[in-house]
Design an enzyme around this catalytic site. Structure first.
Site, mmCIF file in Angstrom:
data_model
loop_
_atom_site.group_PDB
_atom_site.id
_atom_site.type_symbol
_atom_site.label_atom_id
_atom_site.label_comp_id
_atom_site.label_asym_id
_atom_site.label_seq_id
_atom_site.Cartn_x
_atom_site.Cartn_y
_atom_site.Cartn_z
ATOM 1 N N VAL A 85 0.640 -0.996 0.006
ATOM 2 C CA VAL A 85 -0.599 -0.015 -0.097
ATOM 3 C C VAL A 85 0.649 1.079 0.131
ATOM 4 C CG1 VAL A 85 -1.887 1.536 1.157
ATOM 5 C CG2 VAL A 85 -2.046 -1.217 1.395
ATOM 6 N N ARG A 91 -4.372 3.792 6.432
ATOM 7 C CA ARG A 91 -5.688 3.326 6.532
ATOM 8 C C ARG A 91 -6.826 3.959 5.984
ATOM 9 N NH1 ARG A 91 -3.474 0.720 11.246
ATOM 10 N NH2 ARG A 91 -1.092 1.708 11.195
ATOM 11 N N SER A 119 4.877 -10.488 5.568
ATOM 12 C CA SER A 119 6.118 -9.422 5.912
ATOM 13 C C SER A 119 6.077 -8.921 7.769
ATOM 14 C CB SER A 119 6.048 -8.095 5.864
ATOM 15 O OG SER A 119 5.191 -8.254 5.284
ATOM 16 N N TYR A 124 -2.168 -10.538 8.957
ATOM 17 C CA TYR A 124 -2.922 -11.462 8.379
ATOM 18 C C TYR A 124 -4.325 -12.208 9.077
ATOM 19 C CZ TYR A 124 0.133 -9.952 4.325
ATOM 20 O OH TYR A 124 0.569 -8.929 2.914
ATOM 21 N N PHE A 417 8.030 -16.292 -0.572
ATOM 22 C CA PHE A 417 7.326 -16.858 -1.866
ATOM 23 C C PHE A 417 6.521 -14.948 -2.148
ATOM 24 C CE2 PHE A 417 4.618 -19.295 0.170
ATOM 25 C CZ PHE A 417 3.636 -18.723 0.142
#
Length: 417
Positions: A85, A91, A119, A124, A417
């Site tokens: 992003v 946000r 990352s 997630y 990956f």
């Protein structure tokens, strides 16, 4: 504000956005890294109305990959990658829109599972991914002894050979070894031929003061049976060689892995072997006498799993214990998964079937879809009940579910990956 996610139409703009988000050194070879293993039709972007003109507000990509599951099946998975992003668009819901778009596209394509390497580990879980595999980084001294008396006859028939990873034909041999060993090591992720070739693809700018990646290939009776990638780093202490060889993920059967491990701890001019991807139940830890026999050991997350189609995914793997549990599944991002499901396993085979509305069959357990993702490859999830992340309405029901999903040994970590 409605956020539109669409296919990328400008590879240069897509790449430039990634370079800003990840702020690494920009090289002339970055476009080749974009091309390899990330098909043009699997690159997606967001452009906010008031976003930057020269870059995208957000990007993501999907690598077509395969993953081995408990029981030996190797199935297609969507490898989520290149997620970014723009700093000026944070946000504002861009990431959430892209993840929902990814899940919708994956489900519509008939792929039941999405996987990723995170990352930042905190991101997630809120999108329904569960940390399904843990991995160790292990430091071993030169000449470390590996003890495996019941493997010695097999190891005697294995030879190991050092190659440049970028040499012609090596990527194909590596991928063939991955595919051959994957059914025996659940959690193994295998990329497309282009992606595997990327592992040995390094620009001159990326190699400053570094050795090109090498690969040790194990052979038995004239056939490849395993491999491991590595790179040596020079260092001298008091006029004595004290370099470090950084070693990647091992592939192959236990005898092939043992032969490869013995080779990497005996390389000339090295003082330390840093093994960067050792599973929780990797036999290497037993060969050296346990965790405390390492010079240094660190643990972090490897593969994250997201069940995009619960009904289809539940039937793809096998189960080592039986269960019959009604589960109320919370899934904010895939409405087709949300609701009450009867999850069964019998004689190794699993079935997921809708269990009716809230007025129907009462739920035995309530949990988030990410819990099922965390346990999908066999990693233990029993402690989540005690942690208050699962609600149990029938005594013993969650233990029944967790035992069915758990495998005899922990799943394998995967190449990033």
């Amino acid at each position: 504000m409605s956020i539109v996610v669409r296919p990328s139409e400008d590879a240069g703009k897509y790449l430039a956005t990634d370079q800003l988000v990840w702020f690494g050194e920009v090289t002339d070879d970055d476009a080749e890294h974009l091309r390899l293993g990330l098909p043009e039709d699997q690159r997606f972007v967001v452009d906010l109305p008031d976003g930057p003109d020269d870059l995208h507000s957000g990007i993501y990509g999907v690598r077509p990959m395969s993953m081995s599951l408990p029981g030996g099946s190797v199935v297609p998975v969507a490898g989520l990658t290149w997620v970014g992003v723009h700093p000026d668009a944070r946000r504002r819901g861009v990431l959430a829109a892209m993840i929902r778009d990814h899940l919708d596209r994956t489900r519509a394509a008939g792929t039941a599972i999405s996987v990723l390497h995170a990352s930042e580990a905190a991101i997630y879980g809120r999108f329904g991914y569960g940390n399904a595999v843990l991995t160790h980084q292990v430091d071993l001294g030169r000449g470390t002894t590996f003890t495996a008396p019941h493997l010695e006859d097999e190891v005697a028939g294995v030879t190991t050979h050092l190659h440049d990873m970028a040499a012609p034909g090596i990527a194909e041999r590596m991928r063939a070894c991955q595919l051959a060993s994957a059914p025996h090591f659940p959690g193994t992720v295998v990329g497309s031929p282009d992606y595997v070739s990327l592992l040995g693809h390094e620009a001159p700018e990326q190699l400053r003061d570094k050795e090109p990646r090498r690969v040790l290939i194990a052979r038995r009776a004239g056939a490849d049976v395993g491999f491991v990638g590595l790179r040596r780093q020079h260092k001298w202490d008091n006029a004595r060689p004290a370099g470090t060889v950084v070693v990647g993920t091992f592939f192959g059967d236990p005898a092939a892995r043992l032969a490869l491990a013995r080779r990497v701890v005996e390389l000339d001019l090295m003082g330390t072997s840093r093994l960067e991807s050792i599973g929780l139940d990797d036999p290497l830890l037993a060969w050296i006498g346990g965790h405390r026999s390492t010079g240094d050991l660190k643990t972090w997350d490897s593969t994250w799993v997201r069940l995009v189609d619960l009904e289809a995914a539940w039937a793809l793997r096998s189960y080592e214990a039986d269960c019959d549990v009604v589960v109320e599944v919370a899934d904010r991002h895939v409405p087709g998964n949300a609701g009450r499901w009867r999850l069964t396993a019998s004689a190794g085979r699993g079935t997921a079937s809708p269990a009716g509305s809230p007025a129907g069959t009462p739920a035995d357990v309530t949990l988030d879809i990410g819990v099922l993702g965390a346990g999908y490859l066999g990693h233990g999830i029993g402690a989540l009940l005690r942690a208050g992340l699962v609600a149990e309405h029938r005594a013993g029901a969650y233990a029944e579910l967790a035992r069915a999903m758990r495998t005899l040994v922990a799943p394998e970590p995967s190449i990033g990956f």
